[in-house]
Write a protein that holds these residues in place. Structure first.
Motif, PDB file in Angstrom:
ATOM      1  N   LEU A  10       0.807  -1.212   0.000  1.00  0.00           N
ATOM      2  CA  LEU A  10       0.000   0.000   0.000  1.00  0.00           C
ATOM      3  C   LEU A  10       0.845   1.270   0.000  1.00  0.00           C
ATOM      4  O   LEU A  10       0.350   2.349  -0.332  1.00  0.00           O
ATOM      5  CB  LEU A  10      -0.914  -0.006   1.233  1.00  0.00           C
ATOM      6  N   SER A  12       3.203   4.316  -0.729  1.00  0.00           N
ATOM      7  CA  SER A  12       3.434   5.059  -1.962  1.00  0.00           C
ATOM      8  C   SER A  12       4.888   4.994  -2.426  1.00  0.00           C
ATOM      9  O   SER A  12       5.165   4.828  -3.618  1.00  0.00           O
ATOM     10  CB  SER A  12       2.985   6.512  -1.802  1.00  0.00           C
ATOM     11  N   GLN A 112       0.881  12.859   2.248  1.00  0.00           N
ATOM     12  CA  GLN A 112       1.091  12.018   3.419  1.00  0.00           C
ATOM     13  C   GLN A 112       0.777  12.767   4.720  1.00  0.00           C
ATOM     14  O   GLN A 112       0.285  12.170   5.682  1.00  0.00           O
ATOM     15  CB  GLN A 112       2.522  11.487   3.426  1.00  0.00           C
ATOM     16  N   VAL A 115      -2.995  12.649   5.177  1.00  0.00           N
ATOM     17  CA  VAL A 115      -3.408  11.331   5.678  1.00  0.00           C
ATOM     18  C   VAL A 115      -3.052  11.191   7.159  1.00  0.00           C
ATOM     19  O   VAL A 115      -3.864  10.715   7.967  1.00  0.00           O
ATOM     20  CB  VAL A 115      -2.765  10.206   4.841  1.00  0.00           C
ATOM     21  N   TYR A 167      -2.380   8.928  -5.223  1.00  0.00           N
ATOM     22  CA  TYR A 167      -2.961   9.153  -3.898  1.00  0.00           C
ATOM     23  C   TYR A 167      -3.398  10.602  -3.704  1.00  0.00           C
ATOM     24  O   TYR A 167      -4.431  10.861  -3.073  1.00  0.00           O
ATOM     25  CB  TYR A 167      -1.965   8.760  -2.814  1.00  0.00           C
ATOM     26  N   TYR A 208      -6.609   2.068   3.322  1.00  0.00           N
ATOM     27  CA  TYR A 208      -6.379   3.502   3.077  1.00  0.00           C
ATOM     28  C   TYR A 208      -7.625   4.278   3.496  1.00  0.00           C
ATOM     29  O   TYR A 208      -8.747   3.905   3.130  1.00  0.00           O
ATOM     30  CB  TYR A 208      -6.079   3.714   1.598  1.00  0.00           C
TER      31      TYR A 208
END
Length: 221
Positions: A10, A12, A112, A115, A167, A208
């Motif tokens: 998963l 990146s 990132q 997230v 993403y 995710y």
């Protein structure tokens, strides 16, 4: 098999290296690392004290290679054909490295952070979204009249673009007027190396937090 990739399907930055492996036609044994498992963390930390993946182990050369950009340069140099993902011309190589940094620092970086903020309960992502918006427009301008971001051939910079844009667009869709960026993204998604990488990741997409946006992407494909 002399190459082993310590990774998570998963992640990146792992996608970036996986695309490169597919582009170079290289096989690497996969060692999935669960950072939540103490034994896995210890295994990764023994290879790279920063305890971050991906890490490439090359048994034949006795090398452990961390950091996605360094891994790709290593593969390109030693398992080529040399110059496949990073041109021999010094100025061309600088251009590839520049755009590799653009995607890592200004697309992957804020993505990132957004997230991470989701998991920590952070609410204000305005600065991160502003950085993404600036990066989108810079990439859009760059891609006018181009197929690939640095030179005529697919390069390490495009490997970096794949997970960054994949993403990031789940968090901040491309502006409607960024037609060159959108077309570039579609070329990336159609690349066989990218399709193989995403297929390997597909069973993990539910992990995710914005998986619905990924599911929508696959429904449209």
């Amino acid at each position: 098999m002399s190459l082993t990739l310590y990774y998570h399907p998963l992640a990146s930055y792992c996608h970036k290296v996986m695309v490169a492996l597919h582009e170079l036609g290289l096989d690497a044994e996969r060692k999935l690392i669960n950072l939540g498992a103490e034994a896995d963390r210890a295994q990764l930390q023994a290879l790279w004290p920063m305890t971050k993946f991906p890490v490439l182990r090359d048994q034949a050369r006795g090398q452990d290679v961390p950091e996605s950009s360094i891994i790709i340069e290593y593969l390109d140099r030693h398992y080529g054909p040399a110059g496949r993902l990073l041109p021999a011309d010094p100025d061309g190589a600088l251009d590839v490295r520049l755009w590799d940094r653009v995607f890592d620092n200004y697309v992957q970086g804020p993505m990132q952070e957004i997230v991470a903020a989701h998991f920590s309960g952070g609410k204000d992502n305005s600065a991160r979204l502003a950085t993404l918006a600036t990066a989108y427009r810079m990439i859009d301008a760059r891609m006018a009249g181009r197929s690939w971001v640095a030179g005529e051939a697919f390069s390490m910079a495009d490997c970096a673009a794949v997970p960054a844009l994949f993403y990031a667009c789940t968090l901040s869709p491309f502006p409607d007027d960024c037609v060159h960026l959108a077309a570039y993204f579609e070329r990336l998604m159609a690349r066989p190396s990218v399709q193989k990488t995403l297929e390997e990741a597909r069973p993990y997409f539910d992990m995710y937090p914005f998986a619905d946006a990924i599911a929508q992407r696959f429904r449209q494909a």
